[in-house]
Write a protein that holds these residues in place. Structure first.
Motif, PDB file in Angstrom:
ATOM      1  N   GLU A  50      17.508  -0.399  -3.271  1.00  0.00           N
ATOM      2  CA  GLU A  50      16.963   0.223  -2.064  1.00  0.00           C
ATOM      3  C   GLU A  50      15.491   0.560  -2.255  1.00  0.00           C
ATOM      4  OE1 GLU A  50      18.701   3.971  -0.558  1.00  0.00           O
ATOM      5  OE2 GLU A  50      20.005   2.638   0.611  1.00  0.00           O
ATOM      6  N   GLU A  51      15.159   1.059  -3.434  1.00  0.00           N
ATOM      7  CA  GLU A  51      13.765   1.412  -3.729  1.00  0.00           C
ATOM      8  C   GLU A  51      12.876   0.176  -3.775  1.00  0.00           C
ATOM      9  OE1 GLU A  51      14.046   3.454  -7.398  1.00  0.00           O
ATOM     10  OE2 GLU A  51      15.116   5.198  -6.561  1.00  0.00           O
ATOM     11  N   GLN A  52      13.433  -0.927  -4.261  1.00  0.00           N
ATOM     12  CA  GLN A  52      12.670  -2.165  -4.334  1.00  0.00           C
ATOM     13  C   GLN A  52      12.291  -2.675  -2.944  1.00  0.00           C
ATOM     14  OE1 GLN A  52      11.612  -2.247  -7.600  1.00  0.00           O
ATOM     15  NE2 GLN A  52      11.860  -4.452  -7.443  1.00  0.00           N
ATOM     16  N   ALA A  53      13.189  -2.452  -1.990  1.00  0.00           N
ATOM     17  CA  ALA A  53      12.936  -2.940  -0.636  1.00  0.00           C
ATOM     18  C   ALA A  53      12.117  -1.963   0.188  1.00  0.00           C
ATOM     19  CB  ALA A  53      14.261  -3.211   0.077  1.00  0.00           C
ATOM     20  N   ALA A  54      12.085  -0.692  -0.192  1.00  0.00           N
ATOM     21  CA  ALA A  54      11.405   0.341   0.598  1.00  0.00           C
ATOM     22  C   ALA A  54       9.925   0.057   0.833  1.00  0.00           C
ATOM     23  CB  ALA A  54      11.593   1.702  -0.059  1.00  0.00           C
ATOM     24  N   PRO A  55       9.152  -0.356  -0.176  1.00  0.00           N
ATOM     25  CA  PRO A  55       7.732  -0.618   0.075  1.00  0.00           C
ATOM     26  C   PRO A  55       7.482  -1.757   1.059  1.00  0.00           C
ATOM     27  CG  PRO A  55       8.176  -0.408  -2.272  1.00  0.00           C
ATOM     28  CD  PRO A  55       9.495  -0.509  -1.584  1.00  0.00           C
ATOM     29  N   ARG A  56       8.521  -2.537   1.314  1.00  0.00           N
ATOM     30  CA  ARG A  56       8.370  -3.681   2.220  1.00  0.00           C
ATOM     31  C   ARG A  56       9.036  -3.393   3.560  1.00  0.00           C
ATOM     32  NH1 ARG A  56      10.254  -8.202  -2.250  1.00  0.00           N
ATOM     33  NH2 ARG A  56       9.013  -7.381  -3.981  1.00  0.00           N
ATOM     34  N   ASN A  57       8.939  -2.155   3.999  1.00  0.00           N
ATOM     35  CA  ASN A  57       9.475  -1.732   5.302  1.00  0.00           C
ATOM     36  C   ASN A  57      11.001  -1.766   5.359  1.00  0.00           C
ATOM     37  OD1 ASN A  57       6.844  -1.382   6.315  1.00  0.00           O
ATOM     38  ND2 ASN A  57       6.718  -3.562   6.799  1.00  0.00           N
ATOM     39  N   ALA A  58      11.604  -1.793   4.195  1.00  0.00           N
ATOM     40  CA  ALA A  58      13.069  -1.668   4.094  1.00  0.00           C
ATOM     41  C   ALA A  58      13.808  -2.651   4.985  1.00  0.00           C
ATOM     42  CB  ALA A  58      13.491  -0.230   4.432  1.00  0.00           C
ATOM     43  N   LYS A  59      13.334  -3.868   5.033  1.00  0.00           N
ATOM     44  CA  LYS A  59      14.039  -4.862   5.822  1.00  0.00           C
ATOM     45  C   LYS A  59      15.401  -5.136   5.201  1.00  0.00           C
ATOM     46  CE  LYS A  59       9.964  -7.233   7.637  1.00  0.00           C
ATOM     47  NZ  LYS A  59       9.215  -8.514   7.698  1.00  0.00           N
ATOM     48  N   VAL A  60      16.407  -5.329   6.050  1.00  0.00           N
ATOM     49  CA  VAL A  60      17.782  -5.506   5.572  1.00  0.00           C
ATOM     50  C   VAL A  60      17.885  -6.705   4.647  1.00  0.00           C
ATOM     51  CG1 VAL A  60      20.157  -5.998   6.268  1.00  0.00           C
ATOM     52  CG2 VAL A  60      18.772  -4.401   7.618  1.00  0.00           C
ATOM     53  N   ARG A  61      17.260  -7.808   5.016  1.00  0.00           N
ATOM     54  CA  ARG A  61      17.355  -9.018   4.195  1.00  0.00           C
ATOM     55  C   ARG A  61      16.707  -8.813   2.826  1.00  0.00           C
ATOM     56  NH1 ARG A  61      18.723 -14.099   4.146  1.00  0.00           N
ATOM     57  NH2 ARG A  61      17.459 -15.677   3.084  1.00  0.00           N
ATOM     58  N   LEU A  62      15.541  -8.143   2.795  1.00  0.00           N
ATOM     59  CA  LEU A  62      14.874  -7.912   1.515  1.00  0.00           C
ATOM     60  C   LEU A  62      15.719  -7.018   0.614  1.00  0.00           C
ATOM     61  CD1 LEU A  62      11.178  -7.400   2.669  1.00  0.00           C
ATOM     62  CD2 LEU A  62      12.155  -9.387   1.510  1.00  0.00           C
ATOM     63  N   HIS A  63      16.337  -6.007   1.220  1.00  0.00           N
ATOM     64  CA  HIS A  63      17.203  -5.128   0.440  1.00  0.00           C
ATOM     65  C   HIS A  63      18.388  -5.902  -0.117  1.00  0.00           C
ATOM     66  CE1 HIS A  63      20.804  -2.470   0.233  1.00  0.00           C
ATOM     67  NE2 HIS A  63      19.991  -1.799  -0.561  1.00  0.00           N
ATOM     68  N   ASP A  64      18.969  -6.774   0.695  1.00  0.00           N
ATOM     69  CA  ASP A  64      20.120  -7.545   0.249  1.00  0.00           C
ATOM     70  C   ASP A  64      19.744  -8.488  -0.886  1.00  0.00           C
ATOM     71  OD1 ASP A  64      22.954  -8.341   0.669  1.00  0.00           O
ATOM     72  OD2 ASP A  64      22.036 -10.286   1.122  1.00  0.00           O
ATOM     73  N   ILE A  65      18.579  -9.110  -0.774  1.00  0.00           N
ATOM     74  CA  ILE A  65      18.135 -10.027  -1.827  1.00  0.00           C
ATOM     75  C   ILE A  65      17.897  -9.264  -3.126  1.00  0.00           C
ATOM     76  CG2 ILE A  65      16.214 -11.494  -2.557  1.00  0.00           C
ATOM     77  CD1 ILE A  65      15.999 -12.445   0.339  1.00  0.00           C
ATOM     78  N   ALA A  66      17.273  -8.084  -3.035  1.00  0.00           N
ATOM     79  CA  ALA A  66      17.061  -7.264  -4.226  1.00  0.00           C
ATOM     80  C   ALA A  66      18.383  -6.857  -4.851  1.00  0.00           C
ATOM     81  CB  ALA A  66      16.248  -6.024  -3.855  1.00  0.00           C
ATOM     82  N   LEU A  67      19.349  -6.528  -4.001  1.00  0.00           N
ATOM     83  CA  LEU A  67      20.669  -6.131  -4.500  1.00  0.00           C
ATOM     84  C   LEU A  67      21.367  -7.313  -5.158  1.00  0.00           C
ATOM     85  CD1 LEU A  67      22.795  -3.948  -4.754  1.00  0.00           C
ATOM     86  CD2 LEU A  67      23.605  -4.515  -2.452  1.00  0.00           C
ATOM     87  N   ARG A  68      21.234  -8.501  -4.570  1.00  0.00           N
ATOM     88  CA  ARG A  68      21.842  -9.688  -5.169  1.00  0.00           C
ATOM     89  C   ARG A  68      21.268  -9.950  -6.557  1.00  0.00           C
ATOM     90  NH1 ARG A  68      21.497 -14.285  -0.434  1.00  0.00           N
ATOM     91  NH2 ARG A  68      22.356 -13.028   1.261  1.00  0.00           N
ATOM     92  N   SER A  69      19.951  -9.818  -6.663  1.00  0.00           N
ATOM     93  CA  SER A  69      19.290 -10.076  -7.939  1.00  0.00           C
ATOM     94  C   SER A  69      19.768  -9.107  -9.018  1.00  0.00           C
ATOM     95  CB  SER A  69      17.767  -9.958  -7.773  1.00  0.00           C
ATOM     96  OG  SER A  69      17.111 -10.122  -9.013  1.00  0.00           O
ATOM     97  N   ILE A  70      19.859  -7.827  -8.656  1.00  0.00           N
ATOM     98  CA  ILE A  70      20.316  -6.823  -9.610  1.00  0.00           C
ATOM     99  C   ILE A  70      21.789  -7.059  -9.956  1.00  0.00           C
ATOM    100  CG2 ILE A  70      20.809  -4.362  -9.891  1.00  0.00           C
ATOM    101  CD1 ILE A  70      18.290  -3.810  -8.244  1.00  0.00           C
ATOM    102  N   ALA A  71      22.588  -7.408  -8.955  1.00  0.00           N
ATOM    103  CA  ALA A  71      24.011  -7.665  -9.183  1.00  0.00           C
ATOM    104  C   ALA A  71      24.203  -8.851 -10.122  1.00  0.00           C
ATOM    105  CB  ALA A  71      24.726  -7.917  -7.860  1.00  0.00           C
TER     106      ALA A  71
END
Length: 435
Positions: A50-71
């Protein structure tokens, strides 16, 4: 000479058993700490995404991609797919962030993991702003009961707290009823039916009665003729075979085509609050041993059954004290079914209608056939009471106190009735009281 270790009553046997029980308890405490730690780490992984996506306006897709990468990164360590880890991260955040008090109670040993799962499963049906209120009540209930017993109670609690009526939500859910076929191995498949609970319970009960009738009749014939029966099906196998036809074309309980097997009807035990019965309330009703059912179905069952009776409970304790009846034996049995609801061995939830009424103090040894000496036990625990060193005594209010072979005691309170009455306020009048 028989070794003391082989004798259930021997000192070596009891000492070894005591060591095993103690070690199991220690392991359970260690596992709880490790499991909570794992959940907290996985939840932290979700927050990091969630923090990774926050600087980029917290777009849902960006958050999901960050979560996929961490997962995927975590999955490499766990040897699990990123999809599996992503799902576990979501579940961990719900538990850790949504139900923190339950996690603390689990970590402290007041409840166990299955309690937490029951709290989360029931609580997440409510709006998030109600979780804390539900959680506080649920933890208190869980501290007193085994997880499989408290699950249905928590579901009913969540249904009653929900801002939308249970009847409305059930109607929507019932629209999704379906039957699914999942192919398996070796020419087998799983047939899964999603149905209103009371219908599913009725289907299973009827199949069970029919299957047992087939097995019992076969065994009786084999015993009388001293001939080995050609039908060697178990109850489970016979129950599966009966699925194809609602009324069996071949009645295995008689030589003729039309026999008593097809006449068997389903039995369900439902507790209906008076307010729900009259339509003043649309809350859920309790299908004993299972889960809540919708009020419309409960009213239909109450209106069509010939077993309908009024129940009276002690207004202070909520324990059932009497029931309408004509013959004492049948009335006593119905009273006990209402009081016990399920098998009274600690943790068992087999419905009372499938249990045996047991004399707590053996009738052959002078035990009376009265309510204070009777309780429901399933066949498994009835046999265990008779054939092992487990002992039980009944205290006032239907409380059973079980003692294990090691001398540990377990208190088994009578279940809380689904219907409880409170005493009415005394009328105010200026007239003198009659003598």
């Amino acid at each position: 000479m028989t070794d003391a270790m082989e004798t259930p009553g021997g000192e070596n046997y009891l000492a070894t058993l005591a060591g095993i029980v103690s070690e199991v308890g220690d392991v359970a405490v260690e596992m709880a700490r490790v499991q909570v730690r794992e959940l907290r780490v996985l939840a932290a992984a979700g927050r990091l995404a969630e923090e990774q996506a926050a600087p980029r306006n917290a777009k849902v897709r960006l958050h999901d991609i960050a979560l996929r990468s961490i997962a995927a990164e975590v999955g490499g360590v766990l040897r699990a797919t990123d999809r599996t880890v992503q799902r576990r991260i979501g579940e961990a955040r719900t538990i850790i962030e949504g139900f923190p008090s339950a996690v603390l109670a689990w970590e402290a040993g007041r409840i166990v993991r299955e309690h937490v799962r029951a709290i989360v499963d029931a609580g997440t049906t409510l709006p998030a702003e109600m979780w804390a209120e539900f959680e506080a009540i649920a933890i208190e209930r869980c501290e007193k009961e085994a997880p499989n017993r408290v699950r249905g109670e928590l579901e009913i609690l969540a249904h009653r707290m929900h801002p939308r009526s249970f009847a409305e939500r059930h109607e929507e859910a019932a629209a999704g009823r379906c039957v699914r076929l999942i192919s398996g191995r070796d020419g087998m498949s799983d047939l899964i039916a999603t149905l209103p609970t009371v219908i599913a319970e009725g289907i299973h009960d009827r199949l069970t009665q029919q299957a047992r009738a087939i097995v019992d009749t076969r065994d009786e014939r084999a015993a009388s003729s001293e001939v080995v029966a050609s039908d060697a099906r178990t109850t489970d196998q016979a129950r599966a075979d009966l699925l194809l036809a609602g009324t069996p074309a071949l009645d295995d309980t008689r030589d003729t085509a039309a026999g008593p097997l097809g006449a068997i009807r389903a039995r369900v035990q439902v507790l209906v609050p008076a307010a729900t019965l009259t339509g003043a309330d649309d809350g859920p009703c309790d299908l004993a041993g299972r889960s809540p059912i919708d009020p419309a179905t409960a009213r239909l069952l109450a209106g069509s059954t010939h077993m309908w009776e009024r129940l009276f409970h002690d207004p202070t304790t909520g324990v059932t004290v009497s029931t309408d009846s004509y013959r004492v034996p049948s009335g006593m049995r119905r009273f006990l079914q209402t009081r016990d609801q399920h098998c009274r061995f600690p943790g068992c939830r087999v419905a009372a209608i499938r249990c045996e009424v047991d004399h707590t103090h053996d009738h052959a040894l002078g035990g009376a056939t009265e309510l204070s000496n009777l309780a429901h036990l399933c066949q498994r625990h009835h046999s265990m009471k008779q054939l092992t060193a487990w002992r039980v005594r009944q205290l006032p209010g239907g409380v059973l106190e079980w003692t294990s072979p090691l001398g540990k005691t377990y208190r088994e309170d009578a279940p809380t009735p689904a219907v409880a009455f409170t005493p009415a306020a005394p009328p105010t009048t200026s007239e003198p009281a009659p003598f």
